[in-house]
Design an enzyme around this catalytic site. Sequence first.
Site, mmCIF file in Angstrom:
data_model
loop_
_atom_site.group_PDB
_atom_site.id
_atom_site.type_symbol
_atom_site.label_atom_id
_atom_site.label_comp_id
_atom_site.label_asym_id
_atom_site.label_seq_id
_atom_site.Cartn_x
_atom_site.Cartn_y
_atom_site.Cartn_z
ATOM 1 C CG HIS A 186 11.717 5.931 -1.550
ATOM 2 N ND1 HIS A 186 10.385 5.981 -1.173
ATOM 3 C CD2 HIS A 186 11.704 6.010 -2.909
ATOM 4 C CE1 HIS A 186 9.614 6.064 -2.242
ATOM 5 N NE2 HIS A 186 10.378 6.088 -3.302
HETATM 6 O O1 RIB Z 1 10.081 1.636 -2.387
HETATM 7 C C1 RIB Z 1 11.302 2.337 -2.304
HETATM 8 C C2 RIB Z 1 12.423 1.411 -2.009
HETATM 9 O O2 RIB Z 1 12.575 0.475 -3.073
HETATM 10 C C3 RIB Z 1 13.784 2.121 -1.914
HETATM 11 O O3 RIB Z 1 14.607 1.401 -1.040
HETATM 12 C C4 RIB Z 1 14.317 2.034 -3.307
HETATM 13 O O4 RIB Z 1 15.756 2.061 -3.342
HETATM 14 C C5 RIB Z 1 13.828 0.683 -3.723
HETATM 15 O O5 RIB Z 1 14.752 -0.277 -3.242
#
Ligand code: RIB
Length: 312
Positions: free
Chosen positions: A237
């Site tokens: 992510h």
């Molecule tokens: O959905 C993924 C996101 O949510 C990323 O930023 C992870 O760190 C959580 O915060």
Amino acid sequence: MPQSVYLDMDPGHDDVLALLVALASLEVEGVTTVAGNQTVDKTGRNARRVLDIAHYKTISVHGGSAHPLFRPLVTAGHVHGSTGLDGYQIPAGLRHVDIAADAQAWLASEFSRHSSGITWVATGPLTNVAAFLMGHNHLIPSIAQLVIMGGALHGGNITAHAEFNFYVDPDAAHWVMTSGIPIRLVGLDVTHQALLSPQALDRFAGFGTEVGHMLHDLFAFYFEHEPHASPQGTPVHDVLAVAAVVHPEFFIWRRLHLLVERCREDRRGQVIIVPEEAAPSSVEVAIDIDSERFFKWMWEVLISRYAADPIV
Ligand code: RIB
Ligand code: CA
């Protein structure tokens, strides 16, 4: 001279990878932290500890919002553990760290110094960002681009319809998406494509440094707890938002008008595409990524900065 950026994060395992890559590829002016993956006291301490372990003691951390604008906090202990960085044993000397708790005042002071050209990267719920825009309208022109990890045009990860950051604070996400600021949105549409291979664990360990040891232990835990991890790999992510700053050409972008669902609880945080309107949108959404080019770049950056023997 690398491009300067401000980071707003909720460390969080994948936020740590994003922070380390940003430190090695950009000029990080400072970090603000927000409640999301864990409570804001924990995300703040985690950011401070990672900066200290990576030998960036002069980069400041300022704690921000302890809860979403108008809703109770939802955290992700099932993914990141009770500390927010489970899996890694914090070195004894870093167990007790203090951080400033005045993100809004610090951001206002920093953004006032720049008349324009600020790049702001947000990898947690958008509570700090929305609160800043609401309270400092006059400083909005200083923001050249806001790069966000969040949302999804299709599907979700905390519900079938919503990505975690947008789910936690949908009101903040909606406010930011409709602010008119130039935004690049890096959502699950691309983060679920770029999967970190399980072989990464051995590569991290091979760095032969404390940062490599930390990444190995953190991601050994994360592979076991990230809902979309599989034997083929795990989404990472947040680091894709950093890549979108340094190498936007790794992505395919589409300019879309977006809203965020705030009323229907079963669809809370869902991204809604608004049919074409007269004025072009200020929001570009990543709809595809060249994962091979991205990971080649990510490993080059990590190895050259954090491996004992940076033979790339
Ligand atoms: O959905 C993924 C996101 O949510 C990323 O930023 C992870 O760190 C959580 O915060
Ligand atoms: Ca995050």
